[in-house]
Design a protein around this motif. Structure first.
Motif, short mmCIF file in Angstrom:
data_model
loop_
_atom_site.label_atom_id
_atom_site.label_comp_id
_atom_site.label_asym_id
_atom_site.label_seq_id
_atom_site.Cartn_x
_atom_site.Cartn_y
_atom_site.Cartn_z
N ARG A 178 0.84 -1.21 0.00
CA ARG A 178 0.00 0.00 0.00
C ARG A 178 0.87 1.26 0.00
NH1 ARG A 178 -4.14 -0.58 4.79
NH2 ARG A 178 -5.07 1.26 3.82
N GLY A 179 1.92 1.26 0.80
CA GLY A 179 2.80 2.41 0.83
C GLY A 179 3.54 2.60 -0.48
N LEU A 180 3.96 1.50 -1.09
CA LEU A 180 4.66 1.60 -2.37
C LEU A 180 3.74 2.13 -3.47
CD1 LEU A 180 6.77 -1.68 -2.18
CD2 LEU A 180 7.66 0.67 -2.14
N ARG A 181 2.46 1.79 -3.38
CA ARG A 181 1.51 2.34 -4.36
C ARG A 181 1.38 3.86 -4.18
NH1 ARG A 181 -1.23 -2.73 -3.66
NH2 ARG A 181 -2.55 -1.92 -1.98
N LEU A 182 1.41 4.32 -2.94
CA LEU A 182 1.39 5.77 -2.70
C LEU A 182 2.65 6.42 -3.26
CD1 LEU A 182 0.05 6.11 0.95
CD2 LEU A 182 -1.09 6.89 -1.13
N ALA A 183 3.80 5.78 -3.04
CA ALA A 183 5.05 6.32 -3.57
C ALA A 183 4.99 6.43 -5.09
CB ALA A 183 6.22 5.45 -3.13
N GLY A 217 9.21 -4.47 -5.58
CA GLY A 217 7.87 -4.03 -5.19
C GLY A 217 7.55 -2.64 -5.70
N LEU A 218 8.55 -1.75 -5.65
CA LEU A 218 8.34 -0.41 -6.18
C LEU A 218 8.07 -0.45 -7.68
CD1 LEU A 218 8.45 2.72 -5.77
CD2 LEU A 218 10.89 2.54 -6.37
N ALA A 221 4.60 -1.55 -8.29
CA ALA A 221 3.64 -0.48 -8.00
C ALA A 221 3.64 0.56 -9.12
CB ALA A 221 3.98 0.18 -6.66
N CYS A 222 4.81 0.86 -9.67
CA CYS A 222 4.87 1.80 -10.79
C CYS A 222 4.15 1.25 -12.01
CB CYS A 222 6.33 2.11 -11.12
SG CYS A 222 7.17 3.20 -9.94
N ALA A 223 4.31 -0.03 -12.25
CA ALA A 223 3.63 -0.65 -13.40
C ALA A 223 2.11 -0.55 -13.22
CB ALA A 223 4.07 -2.10 -13.55
N GLU A 224 1.63 -0.79 -11.99
CA GLU A 224 0.20 -0.69 -11.74
C GLU A 224 -0.30 0.74 -11.93
OE1 GLU A 224 -0.22 -2.14 -7.78
OE2 GLU A 224 0.05 -4.26 -8.34
N ALA A 225 0.55 1.71 -11.61
CA ALA A 225 0.18 3.12 -11.76
C ALA A 225 0.47 3.65 -13.16
CB ALA A 225 0.92 3.96 -10.72
N GLU A 226 0.98 2.77 -14.03
CA GLU A 226 1.37 3.15 -15.40
C GLU A 226 2.39 4.29 -15.37
OE1 GLU A 226 -2.26 3.94 -17.51
OE2 GLU A 226 -2.73 1.81 -17.72
N ARG A 227 3.37 4.11 -14.49
CA ARG A 227 4.43 5.11 -14.35
C ARG A 227 5.76 4.46 -14.67
NH1 ARG A 227 5.95 8.78 -8.96
NH2 ARG A 227 7.78 9.78 -9.88
#
Length: 299
Positions: A178-183, A217-218, A221-227
């Motif tokens: 969850r924190g990595l998704r925020l990052a 993990g980061l 999370a970036c892939a999920e955010a399309e970043r």
């Protein structure tokens, strides 16, 4: 790779406090951070400990090039509305040199200083996932109204906004999903101290492997955010892994080189304090800040 330092707020400004921040700038550090706690663990618990934001304000007036920031601010005793106003002001006074290190907080002294029961890790994360987006809004909009589960804002003003646009950068401390998704969504950089289990009981190799898993993990999370993961910085706050990078310049260069392979682009070193866990040879520390920093920049 950039080298930064962390200056604990344990000195009176008139008794060496100012000079330490100025020396950090003279040594060429990229940034100097300070802890945003009401008090901290031993051996600092019963000694001098000053507020982070007033200290950074003073540091902003005593320096001209050094970036400044918290490491880290948390919801434990902060509310997004007054915090946003203070950060906006600090960004103005520093002429755009502020980075906000921000995390979910821990279960230490800050967690109960206001008289409340310490939140569980899940409760801290729940608050953090509301805290960060609201703070982002407050620092990027002239007016914000928000009714949340934990935080509210009613016509909160953010005029004239930050000097840095669209707002001052966030360095989001995170280890879990969850924190990595925020990052990945809100951070200009990601911050970690490593894996607590590996830090306390592991070897340097095991700690390095844990850091590798965190970076994976980061990236997820970036892939999920399309970043693009290359667009987010990666900072390690040193002093907690089982490594001993300040034993010598050679040890530090080896340490930094291995972290560079994981994509870390900033290392934050605690300013040495004798008789504490952050004790170090000041001569080695200054050589790391100057000679090693130059060699790392050339790589």
């Amino acid at each position: 790779m950039r080298l930064s330092t962390v200056i604990l707020p344990v000195r009176r400004w008139s008794e060496g406090g100012r000079e330490v921040w100025q020396r950090a700038e003279e040594l060429g550090f990229h940034a100097a951070y300070t802890y945003d706690h009401l008090s901290w663990r031993e051996p600092f618990r019963d000694g001098p400990w000053f507020g982070a934001l007033p200290t950074l304000t003073a540091a902003a007036t005593a320096t001209s090039r050094l970036r400044l920031g918290t490491m880290v601010t948390s919801p434990n005793f902060r509310h997004p509305v007054p915090l946003a106003k203070e950060l906006l002001t600090l960004d103005d006074i520093s002429e755009g040199r502020i980075t906000l290190g921000i995390g979910a907080g821990g279960s230490g002294f800050d967690a109960t200083a206001l008289g409340q029961e310490a939140w569980t890790r899940r409760e801290r994360t729940d608050r953090f996932t509301e805290f960060v987006p609201l703070l982002d809004q407050l620092l990027t909009h002239d007016e914000v109204t928000h009714e949340g589960t934990y935080y509210s804002a009613h016509e909160a003003r953010g005029i004239p906004g930050c000097v840095q646009r669209p707002r001052l950068p966030f360095a989001v401390a995170a280890t879990g999903p969850r924190g990595l998704r925020l990052a990945a969504r809100y951070g200009q950089s990601w911050l970690t101290t490593g894996d607590p289990v590996a830090n306390n009981a592991g070897t340097p190799a095991e700690s390095f492997a844990a850091l590798a898993r965190q970076t994976e993990g980061l990236e997820k999370a970036c892939a999920e955010a399309e970043r693009d993961p290359d667009t987010i910085g990666r900072t390690l706050l040193t002093g907690f892994t089982p490594d001993r990078p300040l034993e010598s310049t050679e040890a530090f260069l080896d340490f930094a080189g291995r972290l560079g392979e994981l994509g870390f682009d900033e290392l934050a070193l605690h300013w040495p304090i004798p008789g504490t866990p952050f004790e170090a040879d000041e001569h080695v520390f200054e050589r790391v800040a100057t000679e090693c920093a130059e060699r790392l920049h050339q790589r």
